[in-house]
Design a protein around this motif. Structure first.
Motif, PDB file in Angstrom:
ATOM      1  N   ALA A  45       0.830  -1.199   0.000  1.00 29.82           N
ATOM      2  CA  ALA A  45       0.000   0.000   0.000  1.00 29.82           C
ATOM      3  C   ALA A  45       0.869   1.256   0.000  1.00 29.82           C
ATOM      4  O   ALA A  45       2.083   1.207   0.212  1.00 29.82           O
ATOM      5  N   GLN A  46       0.229   2.403  -0.197  1.00 27.38           N
ATOM      6  CA  GLN A  46       0.954   3.670  -0.237  1.00 27.38           C
ATOM      7  C   GLN A  46       1.512   4.074   1.120  1.00 27.38           C
ATOM      8  O   GLN A  46       2.349   4.965   1.208  1.00 27.38           O
ATOM      9  N   ASP A  47       1.069   3.412   2.194  1.00 25.79           N
ATOM     10  CA  ASP A  47       1.640   3.672   3.510  1.00 25.79           C
ATOM     11  C   ASP A  47       2.759   2.687   3.852  1.00 25.79           C
ATOM     12  O   ASP A  47       3.285   2.699   4.958  1.00 25.79           O
ATOM     13  N   GLY A  48       3.122   1.831   2.888  1.00 25.90           N
ATOM     14  CA  GLY A  48       4.186   0.863   3.088  1.00 25.90           C
ATOM     15  C   GLY A  48       3.745  -0.452   3.694  1.00 25.90           C
ATOM     16  O   GLY A  48       4.542  -1.388   3.788  1.00 25.90           O
ATOM     17  N   LEU A  69      16.492   1.559  -6.701  1.00 24.78           N
ATOM     18  CA  LEU A  69      17.708   2.294  -6.367  1.00 24.78           C
ATOM     19  C   LEU A  69      17.498   3.201  -5.170  1.00 24.78           C
ATOM     20  O   LEU A  69      18.421   3.484  -4.413  1.00 24.78           O
ATOM     21  N   LYS A  70      16.274   3.699  -5.001  1.00 26.85           N
ATOM     22  CA  LYS A  70      15.925   4.456  -3.805  1.00 26.85           C
ATOM     23  C   LYS A  70      14.485   4.107  -3.435  1.00 26.85           C
ATOM     24  O   LYS A  70      13.660   3.805  -4.308  1.00 26.85           O
ATOM     25  N   PRO A  71      14.158   4.128  -2.137  1.00 22.04           N
ATOM     26  CA  PRO A  71      12.825   3.702  -1.707  1.00 22.04           C
ATOM     27  C   PRO A  71      11.713   4.572  -2.266  1.00 22.04           C
ATOM     28  O   PRO A  71      11.912   5.765  -2.536  1.00 22.04           O
ATOM     29  N   ASP A  72      10.552   3.974  -2.429  1.00 23.42           N
ATOM     30  CA  ASP A  72       9.361   4.748  -2.772  1.00 23.42           C
ATOM     31  C   ASP A  72       8.938   5.566  -1.557  1.00 23.42           C
ATOM     32  O   ASP A  72       9.077   5.121  -0.412  1.00 23.42           O
ATOM     33  N   LYS A  73       8.402   6.748  -1.799  1.00 21.04           N
ATOM     34  CA  LYS A  73       7.893   7.568  -0.704  1.00 21.04           C
ATOM     35  C   LYS A  73       6.613   6.943  -0.152  1.00 21.04           C
ATOM     36  O   LYS A  73       5.790   6.410  -0.901  1.00 21.04           O
ATOM     37  N   ILE A  74       6.451   6.991   1.146  1.00 19.12           N
ATOM     38  CA  ILE A  74       5.220   6.488   1.762  1.00 19.12           C
ATOM     39  C   ILE A  74       4.567   7.624   2.544  1.00 19.12           C
ATOM     40  O   ILE A  74       5.195   8.637   2.841  1.00 19.12           O
ATOM     41  N   ARG A  75       3.305   7.459   2.840  1.00 24.81           N
ATOM     42  CA  ARG A  75       2.553   8.465   3.586  1.00 24.81           C
ATOM     43  C   ARG A  75       1.965   7.825   4.835  1.00 24.81           C
ATOM     44  O   ARG A  75       2.088   6.623   5.044  1.00 24.81           O
ATOM     45  N   LYS A  76       1.275   8.625   5.639  1.00 25.16           N
ATOM     46  CA  LYS A  76       0.623   8.089   6.828  1.00 25.16           C
ATOM     47  C   LYS A  76      -0.553   7.206   6.424  1.00 25.16           C
ATOM     48  O   LYS A  76      -1.194   7.423   5.392  1.00 25.16           O
ATOM     49  N   THR A  77      -0.842   6.232   7.248  1.00 22.41           N
ATOM     50  CA  THR A  77      -1.972   5.344   6.988  1.00 22.41           C
ATOM     51  C   THR A  77      -3.278   6.116   7.084  1.00 22.41           C
ATOM     52  O   THR A  77      -3.468   6.948   7.985  1.00 22.41           O
ATOM     53  N   ARG A  78      -4.171   5.843   6.154  1.00 21.04           N
ATOM     54  CA  ARG A  78      -5.463   6.523   6.155  1.00 21.04           C
ATOM     55  C   ARG A  78      -6.357   5.997   7.279  1.00 21.04           C
ATOM     56  O   ARG A  78      -6.206   4.851   7.710  1.00 21.04           O
ATOM     57  N   PRO A  79      -7.306   6.790   7.740  1.00 18.39           N
ATOM     58  CA  PRO A  79      -8.209   6.339   8.805  1.00 18.39           C
ATOM     59  C   PRO A  79      -9.018   5.120   8.370  1.00 18.39           C
ATOM     60  O   PRO A  79      -9.369   4.976   7.198  1.00 18.39           O
ATOM     61  N   LEU A  80      -9.311   4.257   9.313  1.00 19.77           N
ATOM     62  CA  LEU A  80     -10.113   3.068   9.050  1.00 19.77           C
ATOM     63  C   LEU A  80     -11.471   3.463   8.480  1.00 19.77           C
ATOM     64  O   LEU A  80     -12.119   4.391   8.970  1.00 19.77           O
ATOM     65  N   CYS A  81     -11.883   2.764   7.419  1.00 20.62           N
ATOM     66  CA  CYS A  81     -13.194   3.036   6.811  1.00 20.62           C
ATOM     67  C   CYS A  81     -14.095   1.825   7.010  1.00 20.62           C
ATOM     68  O   CYS A  81     -13.659   0.682   6.824  1.00 20.62           O
ATOM     69  N   ASP A 124      -2.412 -23.425  -7.634  1.00 22.85           N
ATOM     70  CA  ASP A 124      -1.859 -23.517  -8.988  1.00 22.85           C
ATOM     71  C   ASP A 124      -0.735 -22.516  -9.253  1.00 22.85           C
ATOM     72  O   ASP A 124      -0.216 -22.461 -10.373  1.00 22.85           O
ATOM     73  N   PHE A 125      -0.373 -21.690  -8.277  1.00 20.04           N
ATOM     74  CA  PHE A 125       0.719 -20.742  -8.454  1.00 20.04           C
ATOM     75  C   PHE A 125       1.066 -20.119  -7.104  1.00 20.04           C
ATOM     76  O   PHE A 125       0.351 -20.281  -6.109  1.00 20.04           O
ATOM     77  N   PHE A 126       2.173 -19.391  -7.060  1.00 20.01           N
ATOM     78  CA  PHE A 126       2.505 -18.545  -5.923  1.00 20.01           C
ATOM     79  C   PHE A 126       3.250 -17.330  -6.466  1.00 20.01           C
ATOM     80  O   PHE A 126       3.525 -17.256  -7.669  1.00 20.01           O
ATOM     81  N   THR A 127       3.583 -16.337  -5.617  1.00 15.55           N
ATOM     82  CA  THR A 127       4.006 -15.050  -6.157  1.00 15.55           C
ATOM     83  C   THR A 127       5.220 -14.457  -5.446  1.00 15.55           C
ATOM     84  O   THR A 127       5.523 -14.789  -4.307  1.00 15.55           O
ATOM     85  N   ILE A 128       5.895 -13.541  -6.154  1.00  9.83           N
ATOM     86  CA  ILE A 128       7.009 -12.760  -5.616  1.00  9.83           C
ATOM     87  C   ILE A 128       6.700 -11.287  -5.833  1.00  9.83           C
ATOM     88  O   ILE A 128       6.054 -10.909  -6.809  1.00  9.83           O
ATOM     89  N   ASN A 129       7.171 -10.445  -4.902  1.00 10.74           N
ATOM     90  CA  ASN A 129       6.929  -9.004  -4.972  1.00 10.74           C
ATOM     91  C   ASN A 129       8.073  -8.303  -4.243  1.00 10.74           C
ATOM     92  O   ASN A 129       8.997  -8.961  -3.768  1.00 10.74           O
ATOM     93  N   PHE A 130       8.012  -6.971  -4.134  1.00 19.93           N
ATOM     94  CA  PHE A 130       8.984  -6.257  -3.314  1.00 19.93           C
ATOM     95  C   PHE A 130       8.293  -5.120  -2.584  1.00 19.93           C
ATOM     96  O   PHE A 130       7.265  -4.602  -3.023  1.00 19.93           O
ATOM     97  N   ASP A 131       8.850  -4.740  -1.416  1.00 23.88           N
ATOM     98  CA  ASP A 131       8.221  -3.704  -0.609  1.00 23.88           C
ATOM     99  C   ASP A 131       8.649  -2.310  -1.076  1.00 23.88           C
ATOM    100  O   ASP A 131       9.338  -2.172  -2.095  1.00 23.88           O
ATOM    101  N   HIS A 132       8.277  -1.270  -0.332  1.00 16.04           N
ATOM    102  CA  HIS A 132       8.535   0.101  -0.782  1.00 16.04           C
ATOM    103  C   HIS A 132      10.019   0.444  -0.768  1.00 16.04           C
ATOM    104  O   HIS A 132      10.431   1.437  -1.364  1.00 16.04           O
ATOM    105  N   THR A 133      10.838  -0.377  -0.102  1.00 15.10           N
ATOM    106  CA  THR A 133      12.289  -0.162  -0.126  1.00 15.10           C
ATOM    107  C   THR A 133      12.959  -0.900  -1.274  1.00 15.10           C
ATOM    108  O   THR A 133      14.146  -0.703  -1.528  1.00 15.10           O
ATOM    109  N   GLY A 134      12.212  -1.788  -1.944  1.00 14.93           N
ATOM    110  CA  GLY A 134      12.774  -2.601  -3.015  1.00 14.93           C
ATOM    111  C   GLY A 134      13.216  -3.970  -2.551  1.00 14.93           C
ATOM    112  O   GLY A 134      13.817  -4.723  -3.327  1.00 14.93           O
TER     113      GLY A 134
END
Length: 485
Positions: free
Chosen positions: A60-63, A468-480, A421-431
């Motif tokens: 998510a955009q909050d990391g 090469l450099k982390p993605d910017k993150i923001r504060k977590t949004r209020p619970l909806c 039938d499958f599994f996945t790989i990803n990376f976080d906001h730091t890479g």
């Protein structure tokens, strides 16, 4: 004196020859582009008491990291001896996919129910126990999808995965849907069978059919084209079960340009995805050799290729230096220009029924031209670091490759589909890379096999990063807690 001078010339030449020979024989050195050795931490169970087949993830955009998995309905191991572990399937079953969220980089996890509760269903109006897939639009809304073998439901979160109050219970009909987030409140829904492409511009509430059948040449999850982020899409072209190329659309999927010719080796996979780096280049991976129950021949191979957007050509296929054994179910992801990682299940020679999670990555995914010590130029193809990321088997036994037909197999082990039938790989906001997989190694209180696999998380602890450099993150949004969010 003249004669002495004449004699000195050949003597001087003879003395200089060894020095000249030494100068010319000096080895030419070229810069290394091989990535740093890759290392992963121990697998962490996301949940030891819920099903976890076919897990997908989103950052998510909050990391924070969210993982979603199949609820186990068609992934049940039918051996009566597994009955003591049935609570993993029965407890928390609401005919919906299962979702978890981590705010500490995957160290700990919380199950996500309605309004952020740690029990219960995730949405009041969505149904579908299988086929989850995450996506996020530019506004930060997270989408997920689920099916009941027919209806395709799409649900979403506006609070960084803390809750999923908004849902369309029948966005489409079909099998194996994938979602792709684009502009704010814009999301695409690709259904594999029958082939359909839908688009929503109001956060998934209503949908418009973009194309179907032959008008949609892709056979995989779509990704937004970084070279044309407002209207561009990229998907993989599949022949049989193997990826053979990519299709690119510049007009929100209305028309497509296809580029086949990846020339990968045999691949054992149901689904896949192209990797697309932030420079717009595409990558494909294949992993094959495993043919199902009874396969003991260690003839697996993992291959890779890249598509250059400038030349519009595929590179030369790379065969990875993998251990003797069998491979299956590749998944690929890309970060900054040329940074690519892939994962697959791998068995080892002499132990054909023990499956590990392997990962390979490169930082020069399209090859690199370097300048050597003598001033010459040399092209170095993609260089990989390969590691056994799980360090232990995540499954012992056969893996059924017949999809939902596995449930009709009279052999309990031969019909084992707990991994999905499958599994996945990803990376976080730091890479930093991470893998989400099912794991069948936990046992019940009576030390019997469990009827479903449990979800695990494996994270990179050493090596180069995807960014090469982390993605910017923001504060977590209020619970909806309401669909109006």
């Amino acid at each position: 004196m003249r004669r002495v001078r004449l004699l000195l010339v050949p003597l001087l030449l003879a003395a200089l020859l060894p020095l000249a020979g030494q100068a010319f024989s000096k080895p030419v050195k070229c810069p290394s582009v091989k990535p740093a050795p890759l290392k992963f931490g121990k697998p962490i169970f996301i949940d030891e008491n819920r099903a976890g087949g076919e897990p997908v993830s989103i950052v998510a955009q909050d990391g924070s990291i969210s993982v979603s998995a199949h609820a186990g309905t068609t992934h049940v191991y039918k051996d009566p001896g597994a009955a003591p572990g049935a609570t993993d399937f029965a407890v928390g079953y609401f005919n919906q996919t299962l979702n978890w969220r981590s705010t500490d980089g995957g160290k700990t996890w919380k199950y996500v129910g309605i309004a952020g509760q740690e029990v219960g269903p995730h949405s009041p109006t969505s149904t579908g126990f299988s086929d989850p897939d995450f996506a996020m639009d530019e506004g930060g809304r997270i989408y997920n999808v689920e099916i009941d073998l027919a209806n395709v439901a799409v649900f979403s979160s506006s609070d960084d995965g803390q809750s999923y109050p908004r849902a369309n219970p029948i966005a489409a009909s079909g099998d194996r849907p994938w979602v792709t987030g684009a502009e704010p409140d814009e999301v695409f829904l690709y259904v594999n069978l029958p082939k359909q492409l839908w688009r929503s511009t109001n956060g998934g509430l209503t949908w418009t059919l973009v194309g179907q059948g032959g008008a949609v040449p892709v056979g995989s999850k779509l990704l937004v084209d970084p070279l044309k982020p407002k209207t561009g899409l990229i998907g993989g072209i599949i022949s049989g079960s193997a990826p053979v190329g990519v299709a690119i659309s510049a007009d929100d999927g209305a028309t497509w340009e296809t580029f086949e010719g990846a020339q990968l080796a045999e691949s054992q996979q149901f689904f896949g995805i192209p990797g697309v780096d932030r420079a717009g280049n595409a990558y494909l991976a294949a992993a094959g050799g495993y043919s199902g129950t009874g396969d003991t021949e260690p003839n697996g191979v993992v291959t890779y290729n890249y598509f250059d957007r400038k030349t519009k050509k595929w590179g030369k296929t790379v065969t990875l230096d993998t251990p003797d054994g069998d491979a299956l179910w590749p998944w690929i992801v890309a970060g900054d220009d040329g940074r690519v990682a892939m994962t697959w299940y791998q068995s080892l020679k002499g132990k054909p029924n023990e499956f590990h999670v392997y990962v390979a990555y490169t930082t020069n995914g399209r090859g690199t031209t370097v300048t050597c010590s003598d001033g010459s130029k040399k092209f170095i193809p993609p260089q990989f670091s390969i590691v056994n990321a799980s360090k232990r088997p995540i499954h012992v036994g056969s893996i059924c490759l017949d999809g939902t037909a596995c449930n009709a197999n009279p052999s309990f082990e031969g019909g084992d589909r707990r991994l999905g039938d499958f599994f996945t790989i990803n990376f976080d906001h730091t890479g930093r890379l991470f893998i989400a997989s099912a794991d069948t190694t936990l046992t019940s209180a009576l030390e019997t096999p469990k009827p479903v696999g449990n979800p695990i998380f494996i994270k990179q602890i050493a090596g180069d990063l995807m960014l090469l450099k982390p993605d910017k993150i923001r504060k977590t949004r209020p619970l909806c807690a309401t669909p109006q969010c």
